[in-house]
Design a protein around this motif. Sequence first.
Motif, PDB file in Angstrom:
ATOM      1  N   SER A  41       0.831  -1.208   0.000  1.00  0.00           N
ATOM      2  CA  SER A  41       0.000   0.000   0.000  1.00  0.00           C
ATOM      3  C   SER A  41       0.868   1.262   0.000  1.00  0.00           C
ATOM      4  O   SER A  41       0.374   2.357  -0.288  1.00  0.00           O
ATOM      5  CB  SER A  41      -0.940   0.014   1.202  1.00  0.00           C
ATOM      6  OG  SER A  41      -0.185   0.025   2.408  1.00  0.00           O
ATOM      7  N   ILE A  44       1.014   3.660  -3.079  1.00  0.00           N
ATOM      8  CA  ILE A  44       0.075   4.777  -3.191  1.00  0.00           C
ATOM      9  C   ILE A  44       0.366   5.837  -2.140  1.00  0.00           C
ATOM     10  O   ILE A  44       0.378   7.031  -2.434  1.00  0.00           O
ATOM     11  CB  ILE A  44      -1.380   4.278  -3.047  1.00  0.00           C
ATOM     12  CG1 ILE A  44      -1.690   3.205  -4.083  1.00  0.00           C
ATOM     13  CG2 ILE A  44      -2.371   5.434  -3.124  1.00  0.00           C
ATOM     14  CD1 ILE A  44      -1.580   3.664  -5.515  1.00  0.00           C
ATOM     15  N   LEU A  47       3.475   8.339  -2.839  1.00  0.00           N
ATOM     16  CA  LEU A  47       3.599   8.951  -4.161  1.00  0.00           C
ATOM     17  C   LEU A  47       4.247  10.329  -4.100  1.00  0.00           C
ATOM     18  O   LEU A  47       4.978  10.715  -5.013  1.00  0.00           O
ATOM     19  CB  LEU A  47       2.232   9.040  -4.846  1.00  0.00           C
ATOM     20  CG  LEU A  47       1.749   7.766  -5.526  1.00  0.00           C
ATOM     21  CD1 LEU A  47       0.372   7.969  -6.115  1.00  0.00           C
ATOM     22  CD2 LEU A  47       2.716   7.305  -6.584  1.00  0.00           C
TER      23      LEU A  47
END
Length: 91
Positions: A41, A44, A47
């Motif tokens: 995860s 994401i 980023l």
Amino acid sequence: MKDLTIKASSIIRELLIFAGMLVAAFLTNVYAIWVHDGQWSELISQLHIVLLLSVVYYVLLVVIRLIIRGIMLLVKRFVNPDMQNKREATE
């Protein structure tokens, strides 16, 4: 004062180079998650760090390109000084 125009091909080339740096930063993140057994995860959630890292990669590449261009200009000037003198005489 003259207007500065940048060719579309130059803009596209630089955008492609930055996209390559973004992919390199993303792959660096994937490698770090894989090596350190992190949660996927983080692809994401991190980023913003990937974007910052891609900017750092791009700036480093610009510095390297400027150094290479400077060396090439110095080599061109000292290897073939006759051409420089002929160019100055015609101006």
